[in-house]
Write a protein that holds these residues in place. Structure first.
Motif, PDB file in Angstrom:
ATOM      1  N   ILE A  29       7.418  10.560  -7.216  1.00 27.66           N
ATOM      2  CA  ILE A  29       7.196  11.932  -7.710  1.00 27.66           C
ATOM      3  C   ILE A  29       6.584  13.052  -6.918  1.00 27.66           C
ATOM      4  O   ILE A  29       7.027  14.084  -6.535  1.00 27.66           O
ATOM      5  CB  ILE A  29       6.895  12.099  -9.150  1.00 27.66           C
ATOM      6  N   ALA A  32       8.581  13.714  -3.794  1.00 27.78           N
ATOM      7  CA  ALA A  32       9.628  14.593  -4.106  1.00 27.78           C
ATOM      8  C   ALA A  32       9.068  16.115  -4.304  1.00 27.78           C
ATOM      9  O   ALA A  32       9.856  17.041  -3.896  1.00 27.78           O
ATOM     10  CB  ALA A  32      10.442  13.974  -5.562  1.00 27.78           C
ATOM     11  N   ILE A  33       7.683  16.193  -4.786  1.00 30.78           N
ATOM     12  CA  ILE A  33       7.446  17.553  -5.169  1.00 30.78           C
ATOM     13  C   ILE A  33       7.133  18.142  -3.787  1.00 30.78           C
ATOM     14  O   ILE A  33       7.566  19.103  -3.500  1.00 30.78           O
ATOM     15  CB  ILE A  33       6.395  17.574  -5.752  1.00 30.78           C
ATOM     16  N   THR A  44      10.803  23.692  -8.384  1.00 30.56           N
ATOM     17  CA  THR A  44      10.458  22.303  -8.501  1.00 30.56           C
ATOM     18  C   THR A  44      10.186  21.862  -9.833  1.00 30.56           C
ATOM     19  O   THR A  44      10.609  20.818 -10.272  1.00 30.56           O
ATOM     20  CB  THR A  44       9.250  22.235  -7.842  1.00 30.56           C
ATOM     21  N   GLY A  45       9.428  22.689 -10.582  1.00 31.69           N
ATOM     22  CA  GLY A  45       9.170  22.227 -12.067  1.00 31.69           C
ATOM     23  C   GLY A  45      10.303  22.102 -12.943  1.00 31.69           C
ATOM     24  O   GLY A  45      10.477  21.090 -13.557  1.00 31.69           O
ATOM     25  N   SER A  47      13.435  21.685 -12.020  1.00 36.19           N
ATOM     26  CA  SER A  47      14.280  20.447 -11.555  1.00 36.19           C
ATOM     27  C   SER A  47      13.734  19.205 -11.956  1.00 36.19           C
ATOM     28  O   SER A  47      14.583  18.365 -12.219  1.00 36.19           O
ATOM     29  CB  SER A  47      14.291  20.591  -9.997  1.00 36.19           C
ATOM     30  N   MET A  48      12.489  19.060 -12.059  1.00 36.83           N
ATOM     31  CA  MET A  48      11.637  17.690 -12.131  1.00 36.83           C
ATOM     32  C   MET A  48      12.018  17.582 -13.976  1.00 36.83           C
ATOM     33  O   MET A  48      12.403  16.361 -13.979  1.00 36.83           O
ATOM     34  CB  MET A  48      10.232  17.795 -11.936  1.00 36.83           C
ATOM     35  N   THR A  51      15.572  16.668 -14.449  1.00 35.45           N
ATOM     36  CA  THR A  51      15.941  15.190 -13.872  1.00 35.45           C
ATOM     37  C   THR A  51      15.355  13.863 -14.514  1.00 35.45           C
ATOM     38  O   THR A  51      15.955  13.130 -14.834  1.00 35.45           O
ATOM     39  CB  THR A  51      15.615  15.280 -12.114  1.00 35.45           C
ATOM     40  N   ILE A  52      13.931  14.285 -14.804  1.00 31.79           N
ATOM     41  CA  ILE A  52      13.267  13.147 -15.258  1.00 31.79           C
ATOM     42  C   ILE A  52      13.847  12.802 -16.860  1.00 31.79           C
ATOM     43  O   ILE A  52      13.857  11.710 -17.095  1.00 31.79           O
ATOM     44  CB  ILE A  52      11.712  13.399 -15.470  1.00 31.79           C
ATOM     45  N   GLY A 290      10.890   8.809 -11.114  1.00 30.17           N
ATOM     46  CA  GLY A 290      10.270   9.049  -9.917  1.00 30.17           C
ATOM     47  C   GLY A 290      11.602   8.988  -8.771  1.00 30.17           C
ATOM     48  O   GLY A 290      11.728   9.680  -7.909  1.00 30.17           O
ATOM     49  N   PHE A 293      14.171  11.716  -9.536  1.00 37.88           N
ATOM     50  CA  PHE A 293      13.650  13.124  -8.688  1.00 37.88           C
ATOM     51  C   PHE A 293      13.674  13.015  -7.279  1.00 37.88           C
ATOM     52  O   PHE A 293      13.976  14.092  -6.669  1.00 37.88           O
ATOM     53  CB  PHE A 293      12.240  13.156  -9.460  1.00 37.88           C
ATOM     54  N   ALA A 297      15.614  15.531  -4.817  1.00 38.41           N
ATOM     55  CA  ALA A 297      14.922  16.469  -3.712  1.00 38.41           C
ATOM     56  C   ALA A 297      15.604  16.225  -2.410  1.00 38.41           C
ATOM     57  O   ALA A 297      16.011  17.145  -1.493  1.00 38.41           O
ATOM     58  CB  ALA A 297      13.527  16.001  -3.771  1.00 38.41           C
TER      59      ALA A 297
END
Length: 431
Positions: A29, A32-33, A44-45, A47-48, A51-52, A290, A293, A297
């Motif tokens: 994770i 990826a960030i 980012t937030g 998308s995360m 996806t998670i 992770g 994500f 990315a």
């Protein structure tokens, strides 16, 4: 953006986090960030979060904690004792004697566990003291256990096959069925090596053992609950009576019945098995979060597509590509466990393999055999760590003893490439 720079940044961040002792899931994770912030303008937030949630809300994954729980329940029963006593009358006269119990016992437990480390621990708990008492070669005891324990990744229900199926969006049922014949083939290769090695250097004393036909039948009957459970779980999947998730429920109920019949189902054992399944499932779910994500990315940066196109431009033959991937995963297995190797590499490897025209069911079985090697390659070989704690031997001794089994796995890869029908025959027959 130059793909070389992307690769350097992603790998540097990932290995820095892993080398710092950060959990694998958190490392993925974090990598990826950083990649999203540096190389894309995507939120980012958001998308995360999407996806998670999507990575762990799949109905396909519901079979995973159930199969893990089934193995955890049986791990706490008298199964190791039952396997050893039930198989001894049938194995002691073979060249290599009771060493074959390590292989057959591991194959049977692999068919109800799906965990490599649990297979080694369960079978070794009973066989190591008995084989030592009978003066079997220490290196053969350790080596056969290390190799046979890896069958837990290949013979269904395999946890790693479930993760692979979810990652590449393939059928868990077909992958489970595809793993049956290759798993039996690999077990046969292990047993063949034991027979060959025993003819050259005989060890172990079984002269005091003698079993009548009645004794053999009685021993076989003692194994029937376990064999019956395997047939019910795998048979229901193959015939289409049950999905993988429904078969997992059947397996949990059956394992609880077996544990109760052996008087091993205490409230403490029940709680421990449930908590063990929760911890393992949570760990795998975190890694999956992770990996999904990180895959997203990397997809936003275009890296997987660029790498696939770059390698595709080399116009490698399918055989050359398989040799390259085998070497790649063997080297990767020296540093990462099998599960992490799968989730880390599929974002790049999947489009490459599909472009080359490989059957993804076949490739999944091939990948499991190669990933099995990671379980017995230092410095990160889970089976080696388990055996080190059980035997007290140093890592060097255990790794050296595992080399013949490692070579048998390489031979299995060549056979799968030469005869891919070994993996594809049963799934195709299901149609």
């Amino acid at each position: 953006m130059n793909e070389i720079l992307l690769i350097i940044v992603f790998l540097s961040v990932l290995f820095f986090l892993l080398g710092s002792g950060v959990w694998v899931g958190a490392s993925l994770i974090g990598c990826a960030i950083i990649g999203m912030e540096l190389f894309t303008n995507r939120p980012t937030g958001d998308s995360m979060a999407i996806t998670i949630w999507g990575s762990i809300s799949s109905w396909t994954l519901t079979s995973l904690p159930l199969f893990i729980w089934m193995g955890e329940i049986l791990f706490r029963t008298k199964l190791s004792e039952t396997l050893f006593k039930g198989l001894t009358p049938w194995m002691y006269k073979l060249p290599g004697g009771l060493l074959h119990v390590n292989i057959t016992g591991s194959a049977i437990f692999a068919a109800i566990s799906g965990s490599s480390a649990a297979t080694v621990a369960t079978v070794g708990k009973m066989s190591i003291p008995e084989l030592k008492k009978r003066k079997y070669s220490e290196s053969m005891i350790v080596g056969t256990l290390a190799g046979a324990g890896t069958l837990g990744l290949l013979i269904p229900p395999s946890i790693s096959l479930i993760i692979y199926a979810v990652t590449v969006n393939e059928s868990i049922t077909k992958l489970f069925v595809a793993g049956i014949l290759p798993g039996l083939m690999l077990a046969g290769l292990f047993m063949g090596y034991i027979a060959f090695a025993s003819l050259r250097n005989k060890s172990g004393n079984t002269s005091d053992l003698s079993f009548s036909f009645k004794d053999k039948v009685k021993a076989l009957v003692s194994l029937m609950p376990i064999i019956g459970l395997i047939i019910c779980v795998i048979g229901s999947i193959y015939t289409g009576i049950a999905t993988a998730t429904e078969a997992a429920v059947l397996g949990v109920v059956g394992s609880l019945i077996i544990a109760a019949s052996q008087k091993s189902l205490s409230w403490i054992n029940f709680q421990e098995s449930l908590m063990g399944a929760i911890k393992t499932s949570s760990m795998i779910a975190f890694i999956l979060m992770g990996s999904h994500f990180l895959s997203l990315a990397m997809g936003f940066t275009g890296l997987p597509r660029q790498l696939a196109e770059g390698i595709g431009a080399l116009e490698l033959s399918p055989l050359t590509l398989i040799i390259f991937l085998t070497l790649f995963y063997i080297i990767l297995g020296c540093f990462l466990d099998g599960l992490s190797s799968i989730v880390l590499t599929m974002a790049v490897i999947e489009p490459l393999v599909r472009q080359a025209g490989f059957d993804m069911i076949w490739f999944g079985i091939y990948l499991m055999v190669v990933i099995e090697m990671a379980q017995i390659t230092p410095p990160v070989g889970f089976n080696l760590f388990v055996l080190q704690s059980m035997t007290g031997h140093g890592m060097g001794f255990i790794a050296k003893a595992s080399i013949p089994m490692f070579l048998m796995m390489i031979l299995a890869v060549f056979i799968l490439v030469w005869q891919p029908e070994i993996a594809t025959f049963l799934p195709n027959a299901m149609k």
